[in-house]
Enzyme design. Structure first.
Site: not given
Ligand code: EPU
Length: 417
Positions: A22-23, A116, A121, A304, A396
């Site tokens: 998915k991701n 969320c 996030r 995750d 999802r």
């Molecule tokens: N963060 C910030 N600012 C930003 C971006 C991130 O503060 O601009 C913080 C977030 O709030 C969090 C941390 O940095 O505390 C890491 O967030 P990241 O950006 O890595 O997460 P994401 O890209 O929003 C993806 C996966 C998530 C998974 C996380 C961490 C996808 C679509 N989602 O989210 O997947 O938990 O990386 O590995 O790729 C899931 O599949 O259940 C899921 C939530």
């Protein structure tokens, strides 16, 4: 609304095949916007989040056709540059269309995703990166409005490794003028998968999978034919399912090396894991040993998998300490696990789980995707009947999970509530 009814206590056995990730699929779908023409993406999982992404792409003008797990995306007529709140609020990853739209059309208007269940996030790192590449960005009426004649390569140093932020900047920089260097980049395997697809489209990206990624921008990209990597979190969830039921299963289409942090913890807990000819065999112990975990960016223990590992620790011999370091609100499964008779206390971002000999089946409610998976695992191990409601969260991100578990011998059914 559907719910899952589980009669626990069955040891899992047999074979299961992991679906596409998915991701990895979500950013890969967004990347198709970067090149006009027809892309063919295979090994795509059937999931609600994929349908939402397709709706977003269609709303921008793409034509999308699906045939089994192969999806064809014709991005030729992507001429609308606005992604609306209605779509982005249902799936925050759709914000990843912003960079590609900006890179291809010089402007974009994309809704801010909003809050969320697992944490605030924010997307400040995405926006900081796009600004560094020369984008003019304003927030108005809940939307990000971005403009740039042509993005220009720059150095971006992320405040924290962010998966979405790294993916977003790789896509935008692929069409920028000159070189972009992403420092403190996230290293998740899904990032390497996206980079491999972008390179197949003609991008010049080096270092994906490490914390420094160099992208030399090109003028134009062409459409890709690409097979998405297997879903490492689905695979890890099946490993925990075998472990918690004392089962013995074989898992096909998984890349074990993507799950090192989980594998080491499972092995230390007494789970036998072997990999022969690409088929991974997982054999659960009578009772797992208690293990401490700390979630970290890749290659650390994945957030995750935290909820599913916690379900396993609920029946472990001894006490385990689990700290969640990625998201500030990712313990929502705890109050539901308590309904099974688990012994868990939380202090700040740390949960202490004292293993009990047996969980007892209970009606519980899913609160987010991975929390739902942890409740299913608890239900598989518990005596009597467990009913998991609000399973739309599960749909999802897990393709036919109840069918796959039933094929492994679990007594699990989806029923209308
Ligand atoms: N963060 C910030 N600012 C930003 C971006 C991130 O503060 O601009 C913080 C977030 O709030 C969090 C941390 O940095 O505390 C890491 O967030 P990241 O950006 O890595 O997460 P994401 O890209 O929003 C993806 C996966 C998530 C998974 C996380 C961490 C996808 C679509 N989602 O989210 O997947 O938990 O990386 O590995 O790729 C899931 O599949 O259940 C899921 C939530």
């Amino acid at each position: 609304m559907d719910k899952l009814v589980i009669h626990g206590g069955k040891k899992l056995s047999g074979e299961v095949t992991v679906s596409g990730s998915k991701n990895a699929s979500l950013p890969i779908f967004c990347a198709t916007i970067l090149a006009s023409g027809v892309h063919e993406i295979s090994n795509v999982p059937f999931l609600r989040d994929i349908n939402t992404t397709i709706k977003v792409l269609e709303s921008l003008g793409a034509r999308v056709e699906g045939n089994g797990n192969v999806v064809r995306i014709d991005a030729t007529d992507v001429n609308n540059v606005e992604a609306t709140y209605d779509l982005v609020k249902t799936m925050r990853a759709s914000v990843l269309v912003l960079g590609p739209l900006l890179a291809r059309h010089g402007r974009a208007r994309v809704s801010l995703p909003g809050g969320c269940a697992i944490g605030a996030r924010p997307i400040d790192q995405h926006l900081k990166g796009l600004k560094a590449l020369g984008a003019d960005i304003h927030l108005a009426h809940g939307y990000v409005e971005a403009k740039a004649k042509r993005l220009k390569g720059a150095r971006v140093n992320f405040d924290m490794p962010t998966v979405g932020g790294t993916e977003h900047l790789m896509m935008a920089a692929a069409l920028a003028k000159g070189e972009t260097v992403l420092e403190n980049a996230a290293r998740e395997p899904e990032i390497l998968d996206l980079a491999t697809m972008l390179n197949q489209m003609g991008a010049k990206i080096d270092g994906a999978g490490t914390d420094t990624i160099r992208i030399t921008g090109v003028k134009e990209l062409s459409p890709a034919t690409y097979r998405v990597m297997p879903d490492r979190i689905e695979a890890g969830t099946f490993m925990c399912a075998a472990a918690i039921t004392g089962g013995d299963i074989k898992i096909r289409n998984m890349q074990l090396e993507h799950l090192d942090a989980l594998v080491f913890k499972l092995q230390d807990a007494g789970v036998e894991i072997t990999n022969k000819d690409g088929i991974v065999r997982v054999k659960g112990p009578k009772r797992p040993k208690a293990m401490n975990i700390k979630t970290r960016p890749y290659p650390g223990f994945p957030t995750d998998m935290q909820a599913q590992f916690m379900a396993l620790m609920c029946v472990a011999d001894g006490a385990s300490v689990i700290s969640e370091n990625i998201f500030e609100n990712r313990f929502m499964h705890v109050s539901e696990l308590l309904r099974f008779g688990a012994d868990i206390t939380i202090e700040g971002n740390t949960a202490t789980v004292k293993g009990v000999k047996k969980l007892s089946g209970a009606p519980v409610m899913a609160t987010d995707l991975r929390a739902s998976a942890s409740l299913i695992l608890a239900g598989l191990a518990a005596d009597n009947t467990t009913e998991v409601s609000r399973i739309y969260h599960l749909d999802r991100g897990y393709e036919s999970i109840e069918k796959k578990l039933a094929a492994l011998g679990a007594d699990i059914q989806r029923v209308k509530e």
